[in-house]
Design a protein around this motif. Structure first.
Motif, mmCIF file in Angstrom:
data_model
loop_
_atom_site.group_PDB
_atom_site.id
_atom_site.type_symbol
_atom_site.label_atom_id
_atom_site.label_comp_id
_atom_site.label_asym_id
_atom_site.label_seq_id
_atom_site.Cartn_x
_atom_site.Cartn_y
_atom_site.Cartn_z
ATOM 1 N N UNK A 123 22.507 24.119 30.069
ATOM 2 C CA UNK A 123 23.000 23.056 29.358
ATOM 3 C C UNK A 123 24.720 23.258 29.433
ATOM 4 N N UNK A 124 25.321 23.338 30.538
ATOM 5 C CA UNK A 124 26.763 23.475 30.782
ATOM 6 C C UNK A 124 27.898 22.721 30.171
ATOM 7 N N UNK A 125 28.663 23.310 29.492
ATOM 8 C CA UNK A 125 29.891 22.453 28.871
ATOM 9 C C UNK A 125 29.741 22.100 27.538
ATOM 10 N N UNK A 126 28.700 22.685 27.009
ATOM 11 C CA UNK A 126 28.556 22.644 25.279
ATOM 12 C C UNK A 126 29.635 23.411 24.822
ATOM 13 N N UNK A 127 30.091 22.839 23.625
ATOM 14 C CA UNK A 127 31.130 23.528 22.760
ATOM 15 C C UNK A 127 30.664 24.932 22.220
ATOM 16 N N UNK A 128 29.308 25.042 22.063
ATOM 17 C CA UNK A 128 28.757 26.418 21.401
ATOM 18 C C UNK A 128 27.246 26.472 22.222
ATOM 19 N N UNK A 130 24.924 28.490 20.066
ATOM 20 C CA UNK A 130 24.148 29.157 19.014
ATOM 21 C C UNK A 130 22.920 28.296 18.782
ATOM 22 N N UNK A 131 21.971 28.852 18.442
ATOM 23 C CA UNK A 131 20.570 28.241 18.130
ATOM 24 C C UNK A 131 20.637 26.825 17.612
ATOM 25 N N UNK A 132 21.313 26.632 16.543
ATOM 26 C CA UNK A 132 21.309 25.367 15.524
ATOM 27 C C UNK A 132 22.075 24.317 16.608
ATOM 28 N N UNK A 133 22.985 24.511 17.374
ATOM 29 C CA UNK A 133 23.677 23.578 18.134
ATOM 30 C C UNK A 133 22.587 23.290 19.335
ATOM 31 N N UNK A 134 21.974 24.231 20.058
ATOM 32 C CA UNK A 134 21.187 23.640 20.939
ATOM 33 C C UNK A 134 19.905 23.151 20.628
ATOM 34 N N UNK A 135 19.361 23.271 19.443
ATOM 35 C CA UNK A 135 18.331 22.734 18.783
ATOM 36 C C UNK A 135 18.709 21.295 18.623
ATOM 37 N N UNK A 136 19.781 20.988 18.023
ATOM 38 C CA UNK A 136 20.465 19.835 17.657
ATOM 39 C C UNK A 136 20.360 18.949 18.830
ATOM 40 N N UNK A 137 21.139 19.605 20.102
ATOM 41 C CA UNK A 137 21.233 18.903 21.356
ATOM 42 C C UNK A 137 19.711 18.441 21.872
ATOM 43 N N UNK A 138 18.780 19.468 21.632
ATOM 44 C CA UNK A 138 17.546 19.008 22.481
ATOM 45 C C UNK A 138 16.381 18.677 21.342
ATOM 46 N N UNK A 139 16.826 17.969 20.117
ATOM 47 C CA UNK A 139 16.107 17.449 19.321
ATOM 48 C C UNK A 139 14.753 18.169 18.835
ATOM 49 N N UNK A 140 15.169 19.406 18.483
ATOM 50 C CA UNK A 140 14.286 20.802 18.103
ATOM 51 C C UNK A 140 14.309 20.905 16.710
ATOM 52 N N UNK A 141 13.260 20.802 15.872
ATOM 53 C CA UNK A 141 13.379 20.982 14.596
ATOM 54 C C UNK A 141 13.773 22.314 14.242
ATOM 55 N N UNK A 142 14.496 22.731 13.373
ATOM 56 C CA UNK A 142 14.787 24.041 13.006
ATOM 57 C C UNK A 142 15.219 24.198 11.468
ATOM 58 N N UNK A 143 14.265 25.307 10.801
ATOM 59 C CA UNK A 143 14.862 25.637 9.487
ATOM 60 C C UNK A 143 15.302 26.931 9.728
ATOM 61 N N UNK A 237 39.334 23.427 26.127
ATOM 62 C CA UNK A 237 40.519 22.287 25.848
ATOM 63 C C UNK A 237 41.427 22.864 24.880
ATOM 64 N N UNK A 238 41.159 23.764 24.159
ATOM 65 C CA UNK A 238 42.140 24.457 23.361
ATOM 66 C C UNK A 238 43.025 25.276 24.123
ATOM 67 N N UNK A 239 42.596 26.091 25.164
ATOM 68 C CA UNK A 239 43.328 26.712 25.938
ATOM 69 C C UNK A 239 44.279 25.879 26.765
ATOM 70 N N UNK A 240 43.767 24.859 27.311
ATOM 71 C CA UNK A 240 44.689 23.932 27.956
ATOM 72 C C UNK A 240 45.789 23.367 27.132
ATOM 73 N N UNK A 241 45.547 23.014 25.783
ATOM 74 C CA UNK A 241 46.419 22.667 24.806
ATOM 75 C C UNK A 241 47.917 23.632 25.201
ATOM 76 N N UNK A 242 47.381 24.947 24.748
ATOM 77 C CA UNK A 242 48.370 25.961 24.530
ATOM 78 C C UNK A 242 49.087 25.968 25.877
ATOM 79 N N UNK A 243 48.314 25.779 27.257
ATOM 80 C CA UNK A 243 49.057 25.793 28.262
ATOM 81 C C UNK A 243 50.319 24.702 28.409
#
Length: 304
Positions: A123-128, A130-143, A237-243
Motif C-alpha cells: 500500500x504505497x503512498x499512505x501517510x502512516x 501503523x496497524x490501526x491506519x492499515x486496518x481502517x484502510x482495508x476495512x479490518x475490524x480492530x479492538x 509533503x511537509x518536506x516539500x513545503x520546507x523546501x
C-alpha cells in the motif's frame, strides 16, 4: 502459506515485561484460531500508568496468572519451526528475546517477518503504516492494543497483502514483497529487513519552488527535521513545503538542526516517555546549549 501472527503487550517500557501475548494461526490461507494468555510480568505488581492507558491491563488482572517461563513450553510448541509474523516485529521479537534471556530460556527455531515493513511495499503512498491506519484502510475490524485482537488483525492484513500480490509461498513472499525473512535460533537471531530500498532518501535533492519562498518564515534558511506521523499531510509533503519556503530538510538531529517537528508517535517504538530517538537527542542537545527548538505539528502548520 501457513503462518502464525504474534503480538505482545507489556507492563512497562522494559521489553522483558510482557503482560499479554496473542497468537493467531493461519492454515491454507484461512484463519483457524486465535489464542491469548495474560502473563504476570517480572515487574509485578508494578505497571507503568502509561502502558495501562494503552492496553487497559492492570496488576489485578494478572495477579493469579502464570509468569512467562511457566507458559513458555506451551507457547513454544506453537511457534517452533513456524513462519511468525508481527506488525512492527522489531518490538515483538525484542520482547520475546529479552524475556527468554531474563528467564534463561533458549531461543526457539523459527522464521519471522514484519507486516509493517511489507505493508509499505503493498500500500504505497499512505501517510502512516501503523496497524490501526492499515486496518481502517482495508476495512479490518480492530479492538486495538489487546494481544488477541492485534494478532488477528495482523493475520487479516497479511492475508490481504498476499492476495493483492498473488503471493503463494515463502519464496514468493520474499521476492514479491522485497523483504528478507528474519530468523530466531538458539544462540542468536537475524532481523527481518526490507530489500532493495536500503538507501535513504537524499533530502538535499528536494527542490523548492522559488515563487513560494518565504523570507519571513521561521523555517527560511534553517535546518528542519521531522519525527513521528503527521496527521495533516505526509512527511514528503511537509518536506516539500520546507523546501518551497527556503528551509533545509535534514534526515537526523545534529548540532546544526534548528527545528524538530514532532508528530504522533507509536508507543511500541518510542516507549513510555513518548519520545523518539530524534526527540531524545534534541533534548540532550538543548540541555547542552544548542539553539534547537522542538515544535508540535500545530506549531509547524501555523508557520507555513
Amino acid at each position: 502459506m501457513d503462518f502464525v501472527t504474534i503480538d505482545f503487550e507489556t507492563a512497562t517500557s522494559e521489553r522483558d515485561s510482557p503482560c499479554e501475548i496473542g497468537l493467531t494461526y493461519v492454515k491454507n490461507k484461512e484463519i483457524v484460531g486465535t489464542e491469548s494468555w495474560l502473563i504476570k510480568p517480572k515487574s509485578y505488581p508494578y505497571f507503568n500508568p502509561f502502558n495501562i492507558s494503552i492496553h487497559g491491563i492492570r496488576p489485578e488482572d494478572v495477579a493469579n496468572q502464570p509468569e512467562f517461563h511457566e507458559l513458555w513450553s506451551e507457547i513454544k510448541s506453537k511457534l517452533e519451526n513456524q513462519l511468525v509474523i508481527a506488525h512492527n516485529a522489531s518490538f515483538d521479537f525484542s520482547v520475546l528475546r529479552k524475556t527468554l534471556t531474563t528467564y534463561d530460556l533458549p531461543f526457539p527455531n523459527l522464521n519471522y517477518a514484519c507486516s509493517y515493513i511489507f505493508s509499505k511495499k503493498v500500500w504505497t503512498g499512505l501517510a502512516s503504516y501503523d496497524l490501526k491506519t492499515l486496518c481502517w484502510y482495508n476495512n479490518i475490524n480492530l479492538n486495538h492494543h489487546r494481544a488477541a485482537a492485534d494478532s488477528r488483525a495482523c493475520a487479516e492484513l497479511t492475508l490481504k497483502a498476499f492476495e493483492l500480490t498473488n503471493t503463494n509461498s515463502v519464496h514468493e513472499f520474499q521476492e514479491k514483497l522485497k523483504i528478507s525473512i528474519g530468523e530466531l535460533f538458539e544462540g542468536g537471531y537475524r532481523p527481518a529487513e526490507s530489500k532493495g530500498s536500503s538507501t535513504k532518501k537524499d533530502l538535499a535533492i528536494i527542490a523548492g519552488d522559488p515563487a513560494k519562498r518565504k523570507h519571513e518564515s521561521i523555517f527560511y534558511g534553517n535546518s528542519v527535521v521531522f519525527t513521528g506521523t503527521l496527521t495533516s499531510m505526509s512527511r514528503a509533503q511537509a518536506q516539500q513545503l520546507i523546501a518551497d519556503i527556503g528551509g533545509i530538510n535534514a534526515p537526523s538531529v545534529t548540532k546544526t538542526t534548528n527545528f524538530l517537528v514532532v508528530g504522533q508517535q507509536d508507543y511500541k517504538v518510542v516507549g513510555e516517555d513518548g519520545m523518539s530517538s530524534k526527540q531524545e537527542k534534541a533534548v540532550k542537545l538543548i540541555e547542552q546549549g544548542s539553539f534547537l527548538e522542538v515544535i508540535s505539528e500545530k506549531e509547524f502548520l501555523c508557520n507555513i
